[in-house]
Design a protein around this motif. Structure first.
Motif, short mmCIF file in Angstrom:
data_model
loop_
_atom_site.label_atom_id
_atom_site.label_comp_id
_atom_site.label_asym_id
_atom_site.label_seq_id
_atom_site.Cartn_x
_atom_site.Cartn_y
_atom_site.Cartn_z
N SER A 85 35.70 10.96 4.61
CA SER A 85 34.70 10.68 5.65
C SER A 85 34.62 9.18 5.93
CB SER A 85 33.33 11.20 5.21
OG SER A 85 33.33 12.60 5.10
N LYS A 86 34.67 8.38 4.88
CA LYS A 86 34.61 6.92 5.06
C LYS A 86 35.82 6.41 5.83
CE LYS A 86 31.99 6.16 0.78
NZ LYS A 86 32.04 5.61 -0.60
N ARG A 87 36.99 6.94 5.51
CA ARG A 87 38.21 6.45 6.15
C ARG A 87 38.31 6.87 7.62
NH1 ARG A 87 43.29 6.72 1.93
NH2 ARG A 87 42.19 5.88 0.10
N LEU A 88 37.85 8.08 7.92
CA LEU A 88 38.00 8.58 9.28
C LEU A 88 36.83 8.23 10.19
CD1 LEU A 88 39.53 12.09 8.48
CD2 LEU A 88 40.71 10.08 9.40
N LYS A 89 35.74 7.77 9.57
CA LYS A 89 34.58 7.42 10.38
C LYS A 89 34.92 6.32 11.38
CE LYS A 89 29.76 5.92 10.01
NZ LYS A 89 28.68 5.50 9.07
N GLY A 90 35.71 5.36 10.94
CA GLY A 90 36.11 4.27 11.84
C GLY A 90 37.03 4.71 12.95
N LYS A 91 37.57 5.92 12.83
CA LYS A 91 38.44 6.47 13.87
C LYS A 91 37.68 7.44 14.77
CE LYS A 91 42.00 4.43 11.98
NZ LYS A 91 42.72 3.31 12.65
N ASN A 92 36.34 7.46 14.61
CA ASN A 92 35.47 8.34 15.40
C ASN A 92 35.72 9.83 15.11
OD1 ASN A 92 34.17 6.19 16.83
ND2 ASN A 92 36.06 5.99 18.05
N ILE A 93 36.11 10.11 13.87
CA ILE A 93 36.35 11.48 13.44
C ILE A 93 35.41 11.80 12.28
CG2 ILE A 93 38.02 13.07 12.41
CD1 ILE A 93 40.21 11.46 13.87
N VAL A 94 34.72 12.93 12.37
CA VAL A 94 33.74 13.33 11.36
C VAL A 94 34.31 14.47 10.52
CG1 VAL A 94 31.44 14.29 10.94
CG2 VAL A 94 31.81 12.66 12.83
N VAL A 95 34.32 14.27 9.20
CA VAL A 95 34.77 15.33 8.28
C VAL A 95 33.58 16.25 7.98
CG1 VAL A 95 35.70 15.85 5.99
CG2 VAL A 95 36.51 13.83 7.26
N GLU A 96 33.76 17.53 8.18
CA GLU A 96 32.68 18.50 7.95
C GLU A 96 32.70 19.06 6.53
OE1 GLU A 96 32.96 21.48 10.95
OE2 GLU A 96 33.09 20.03 12.59
N SER A 97 33.87 19.40 6.04
CA SER A 97 33.97 19.94 4.68
C SER A 97 35.41 19.90 4.20
CB SER A 97 33.44 21.37 4.61
OG SER A 97 34.24 22.24 5.39
N VAL A 98 35.55 20.03 2.88
CA VAL A 98 36.87 20.03 2.23
C VAL A 98 36.90 21.19 1.24
CG1 VAL A 98 38.39 18.80 0.63
CG2 VAL A 98 37.25 17.56 2.49
N LEU A 99 38.03 21.87 1.19
CA LEU A 99 38.14 23.03 0.30
C LEU A 99 39.52 23.10 -0.34
CD1 LEU A 99 36.83 25.69 -0.72
CD2 LEU A 99 37.84 26.82 1.29
N PHE A 100 39.54 23.33 -1.67
CA PHE A 100 40.80 23.54 -2.39
C PHE A 100 40.91 25.02 -2.74
CE2 PHE A 100 40.48 19.00 -4.30
CZ PHE A 100 40.88 18.47 -3.09
N ARG A 101 42.09 25.59 -2.51
CA ARG A 101 42.32 27.00 -2.85
C ARG A 101 43.72 27.17 -3.43
NH1 ARG A 101 40.68 29.53 2.92
NH2 ARG A 101 41.99 27.77 3.51
N ASN A 102 43.89 28.34 -4.09
CA ASN A 102 45.20 28.71 -4.65
C ASN A 102 45.82 27.57 -5.45
OD1 ASN A 102 45.01 31.24 -3.36
ND2 ASN A 102 45.89 30.40 -1.47
#
Length: 209
Positions: A85-102
């Motif tokens: 979120s910190k890295r992409l905030k400056g690119k005007n992109i908002v991270v909503e969630s992250v998920l690890f599977r398998n």
């Protein structure tokens, strides 16, 4: 938007971990034109995923491989979420969630995990058996103590005076009795008179015959 990618990362002990990593994100609505002009329409491939992959590998490298396989996985997911979120905030992109599977761990680590689980299950089973046996032993000890206490009370109450009173109080329950004092206290004994008479007749008959 959602993007899932199979990623390869190394844990802090150098073990290889493979997993599916998913990121949900969106562009800040009033910054969409700026993103398209500054980054281009392929902003996902140019900015989002490269940054996301980098963060995932960096975070995984801070933890042991087993952490990604257990309940600590949520901690890693949250860490990746915050850093991405910190890295992409400056690119005007908002991270909503992250998920690890398998998540796939090295075979030797899988074997160690299974052995540990089996050892824990065996330990819990043994604790249960020991606790059950302890409770049963306590129950028997309490029961034995109760019987012992009851016997002591009865023994202390069975005085000669009480026994004499008890027998005398029961005389009226017998149709025919012989009261035979014996011993110093004159303890009574009961004998059916008809039975005595029969014994006498039998003895006389035998002697005259």
């Amino acid at each position: 938007m959602e993007k899932t990618e199979v990623m390869h990362a190394l844990s802090n002990e150098g073990l290889s971990v493979n997993m599916e990593a998913t990121v949900l994100y969106h562009i800040i609505p009033d910054k969409a034109n700026e993103v398209h002009k500054g980054i281009g329409p392929n902003y996902e491939g140019v900015v989002v995923m490269p940054q996301f992959r980098s963060v995932v590998r960096e975070v995984v490298a801070e933890y042991q491989a087993i952490d990604i396989y257990t309940e600590k996985r949520a901690v890693l997911e949250n860490k990746v979420f915050e850093d991405a979120s910190k890295r992409l905030k400056g690119k005007n992109i908002v991270v909503e969630s992250v998920l690890f599977r398998n998540v796939e761990l090295p075979q030797q680590l899988k074997n160690s995990i299974e052995e540990k689980k089996k050892a824990e299950q065996d330990s819990l089973r043994m604790e249960y058996i020991l606790e059950k046996e302890k409770k049963e032993a306590d129950r028997k000890r309490i029961e034995a103590q109760g019987i012992s206490d009851a016997n002591k009370i009865i023994a202390n109450s069975l005085t000669s005076q009480y026994l004499t009173w008890y027998w005398i109080s029961n005389l009226d329950k017998h149709n025919s009795v012989i009261y035979v004092p014996i011993g110093d206290n004159g303890m009574p004994m009961f004998k059916n008179v008809d039975s005595v008479r029969t014994d006498i007749v039998t003895n006389v008959t035998n002697s005259t015959g």
